[in-house]
Motif scaffolding. Structure first.
Motif, PDB file in Angstrom:
ATOM      1  N   LYS A 239       0.852  -1.183   0.000  1.00  0.00           N
ATOM      2  CA  LYS A 239       0.000   0.000   0.000  1.00  0.00           C
ATOM      3  C   LYS A 239       0.885   1.230   0.000  1.00  0.00           C
ATOM      4  O   LYS A 239       1.770   1.381   0.848  1.00  0.00           O
ATOM      5  CB  LYS A 239      -0.919   0.001   1.227  1.00  0.00           C
ATOM      6  CG  LYS A 239      -1.911   1.157   1.196  1.00  0.00           C
ATOM      7  CD  LYS A 239      -2.979   0.984   2.254  1.00  0.00           C
ATOM      8  CE  LYS A 239      -4.045   2.057   2.072  1.00  0.00           C
ATOM      9  NZ  LYS A 239      -5.149   1.883   3.007  1.00  0.00           N
ATOM     10  N   CYS A 240       0.655   2.099  -0.965  1.00  0.00           N
ATOM     11  CA  CYS A 240       1.481   3.285  -1.143  1.00  0.00           C
ATOM     12  C   CYS A 240       1.234   4.304  -0.027  1.00  0.00           C
ATOM     13  O   CYS A 240       0.095   4.617   0.290  1.00  0.00           O
ATOM     14  CB  CYS A 240       1.158   3.906  -2.500  1.00  0.00           C
ATOM     15  SG  CYS A 240       2.147   5.352  -2.875  1.00  0.00           S
ATOM     16  N   LYS A 241       2.329   4.812   0.533  1.00  0.00           N
ATOM     17  CA  LYS A 241       2.198   5.819   1.594  1.00  0.00           C
ATOM     18  C   LYS A 241       1.859   7.183   1.012  1.00  0.00           C
ATOM     19  O   LYS A 241       1.389   8.063   1.709  1.00  0.00           O
ATOM     20  CB  LYS A 241       3.507   5.922   2.374  1.00  0.00           C
ATOM     21  CG  LYS A 241       3.797   4.721   3.255  1.00  0.00           C
ATOM     22  CD  LYS A 241       5.084   4.952   4.041  1.00  0.00           C
ATOM     23  CE  LYS A 241       5.412   3.763   4.910  1.00  0.00           C
ATOM     24  NZ  LYS A 241       6.730   3.954   5.584  1.00  0.00           N
ATOM     25  N   LYS A 242       2.126   7.330  -0.270  1.00  0.00           N
ATOM     26  CA  LYS A 242       1.922   8.627  -0.908  1.00  0.00           C
ATOM     27  C   LYS A 242       0.491   8.786  -1.444  1.00  0.00           C
ATOM     28  O   LYS A 242      -0.159   9.784  -1.193  1.00  0.00           O
ATOM     29  CB  LYS A 242       2.926   8.748  -2.061  1.00  0.00           C
ATOM     30  CG  LYS A 242       3.300  10.157  -2.445  1.00  0.00           C
ATOM     31  CD  LYS A 242       4.492  10.111  -3.403  1.00  0.00           C
ATOM     32  CE  LYS A 242       4.439  11.268  -4.388  1.00  0.00           C
ATOM     33  NZ  LYS A 242       5.471  11.112  -5.434  1.00  0.00           N
ATOM     34  N   CYS A 243       0.012   7.748  -2.173  1.00  0.00           N
ATOM     35  CA  CYS A 243      -1.308   7.896  -2.804  1.00  0.00           C
ATOM     36  C   CYS A 243      -2.321   6.848  -2.333  1.00  0.00           C
ATOM     37  O   CYS A 243      -3.460   6.851  -2.790  1.00  0.00           O
ATOM     38  CB  CYS A 243      -1.159   7.852  -4.330  1.00  0.00           C
ATOM     39  SG  CYS A 243      -0.830   6.197  -4.983  1.00  0.00           S
ATOM     40  N   ASN A 244      -1.922   5.958  -1.413  1.00  0.00           N
ATOM     41  CA  ASN A 244      -2.809   4.935  -0.847  1.00  0.00           C
ATOM     42  C   ASN A 244      -3.226   3.830  -1.816  1.00  0.00           C
ATOM     43  O   ASN A 244      -4.051   2.985  -1.481  1.00  0.00           O
ATOM     44  CB  ASN A 244      -4.073   5.559  -0.237  1.00  0.00           C
ATOM     45  CG  ASN A 244      -3.777   6.209   1.091  1.00  0.00           C
ATOM     46  OD1 ASN A 244      -2.909   5.729   1.830  1.00  0.00           O
ATOM     47  ND2 ASN A 244      -4.453   7.296   1.385  1.00  0.00           N
TER      48      ASN A 244
ATOM     49  N   ALA B  10       7.681  -0.670  -6.517  1.00  0.00           N
ATOM     50  CA  ALA B  10       7.153   0.685  -6.652  1.00  0.00           C
ATOM     51  C   ALA B  10       5.645   0.654  -6.843  1.00  0.00           C
ATOM     52  O   ALA B  10       5.089  -0.281  -7.421  1.00  0.00           O
ATOM     53  CB  ALA B  10       7.817   1.389  -7.831  1.00  0.00           C
ATOM     54  N   CYS B  11       4.972   1.683  -6.378  1.00  0.00           N
ATOM     55  CA  CYS B  11       3.525   1.813  -6.507  1.00  0.00           C
ATOM     56  C   CYS B  11       3.124   1.802  -7.980  1.00  0.00           C
ATOM     57  O   CYS B  11       3.702   2.507  -8.800  1.00  0.00           O
ATOM     58  CB  CYS B  11       3.101   3.124  -5.852  1.00  0.00           C
ATOM     59  SG  CYS B  11       1.391   3.588  -6.165  1.00  0.00           S
ATOM     60  N   GLN B  12       2.095   0.994  -8.306  1.00  0.00           N
ATOM     61  CA  GLN B  12       1.669   0.915  -9.710  1.00  0.00           C
ATOM     62  C   GLN B  12       0.976   2.197 -10.172  1.00  0.00           C
ATOM     63  O   GLN B  12       0.858   2.455 -11.359  1.00  0.00           O
ATOM     64  CB  GLN B  12       0.747  -0.282  -9.918  1.00  0.00           C
ATOM     65  CG  GLN B  12      -0.566  -0.195  -9.136  1.00  0.00           C
ATOM     66  CD  GLN B  12      -1.468  -1.391  -9.372  1.00  0.00           C
ATOM     67  OE1 GLN B  12      -1.136  -2.303 -10.122  1.00  0.00           O
ATOM     68  NE2 GLN B  12      -2.626  -1.394  -8.724  1.00  0.00           N
ATOM     69  N   GLN B  13       0.498   2.971  -9.213  1.00  0.00           N
ATOM     70  CA  GLN B  13      -0.222   4.200  -9.544  1.00  0.00           C
ATOM     71  C   GLN B  13       0.736   5.385  -9.743  1.00  0.00           C
ATOM     72  O   GLN B  13       0.681   6.062 -10.755  1.00  0.00           O
ATOM     73  CB  GLN B  13      -1.221   4.518  -8.423  1.00  0.00           C
ATOM     74  CG  GLN B  13      -2.002   5.806  -8.595  1.00  0.00           C
ATOM     75  CD  GLN B  13      -3.088   5.674  -9.642  1.00  0.00           C
ATOM     76  OE1 GLN B  13      -3.530   4.571  -9.970  1.00  0.00           O
ATOM     77  NE2 GLN B  13      -3.508   6.798 -10.201  1.00  0.00           N
ATOM     78  N   CYS B  14       1.617   5.609  -8.754  1.00  0.00           N
ATOM     79  CA  CYS B  14       2.442   6.831  -8.809  1.00  0.00           C
ATOM     80  C   CYS B  14       3.935   6.540  -8.889  1.00  0.00           C
ATOM     81  O   CYS B  14       4.737   7.465  -9.032  1.00  0.00           O
ATOM     82  CB  CYS B  14       2.136   7.733  -7.614  1.00  0.00           C
ATOM     83  SG  CYS B  14       2.803   7.128  -6.050  1.00  0.00           S
ATOM     84  N   GLY B  15       4.321   5.276  -8.770  1.00  0.00           N
ATOM     85  CA  GLY B  15       5.740   4.937  -8.899  1.00  0.00           C
ATOM     86  C   GLY B  15       6.562   5.122  -7.642  1.00  0.00           C
ATOM     87  O   GLY B  15       7.765   4.873  -7.632  1.00  0.00           O
TER      88      GLY B  15
HETATM   89 ZN   LIG Z   1       1.380   5.620  -5.072  1.00  0.00          ZN
END
Ligand SMILES: [Zn+2]
Length: 135
Positions: A22-27, A36-41
């Motif tokens: 779970k991304c800490k930046k964009c959830n 890396a987050c698939q949404q924001c990297g």
């Molecule tokens: Zn993200």
């Protein structure tokens, strides 16, 4: 460490757990987990255990031989698209269904069917699969 993420993912599968990040930046949740987050990297992610609850959207089977010989053990098998409760889509082996055209078409006509994880250990590798609970 990429190896470590993969190992932890497969080890958790062996315990019946679906681990993502779970991304800490964009959830956004990334599953299966990657560095890396698939949404924001962003690489800034925490482990996240998915509920495992899902809906089978589409199930099919292939007349072609399994992509890897290890799958011969469970062939013929159904393969489907599952929408997880966390709004993620995965493709996985589907168990608990008869692999014949009429049955598979009937599932298609019925619409989403609830599924739960049914992890298979094939020749030492844990494989993500989902089981249809109701017929
Ligand atoms: Zn993200």
């Amino acid at each position: 460490m990429t190896d470590s993420i993969i190992k932890q993912y497969y080890d958790a599968l062996g315990e019946g757990k679906l681990l993502g990040k779970k991304c800490k930046k964009c959830n956004e949740i990334t599953f299966p987990p990657t560095t890396a987050c698939q949404q924001c990297g962003s690489p800034d992610q925490d482990w996240f255990e998915l509920s495992g609850k899902g809906q089978l959207l589409f199930v099919s089977h292939s007349m072609a031989p399994p992509p890897n010989p290890r799958f011969n053990e469970i062939a013929p098998y159904a393969y489907g698209h599952v929408k997880l409760a966390e709004n993620l889509f995965v493709q996985a082996v589907i168990t608990g269904v008869e692999v014949d055209p009429d049955t598979l078409r009937a599932y298609f006509e019925r619409g989403p069917v609830p599924v739960v994880p049914d992890i298979k250990n094939i020749q030492g590798l844990n494989i993500l699969a989902f089981k249809v609970e109701e017929k």
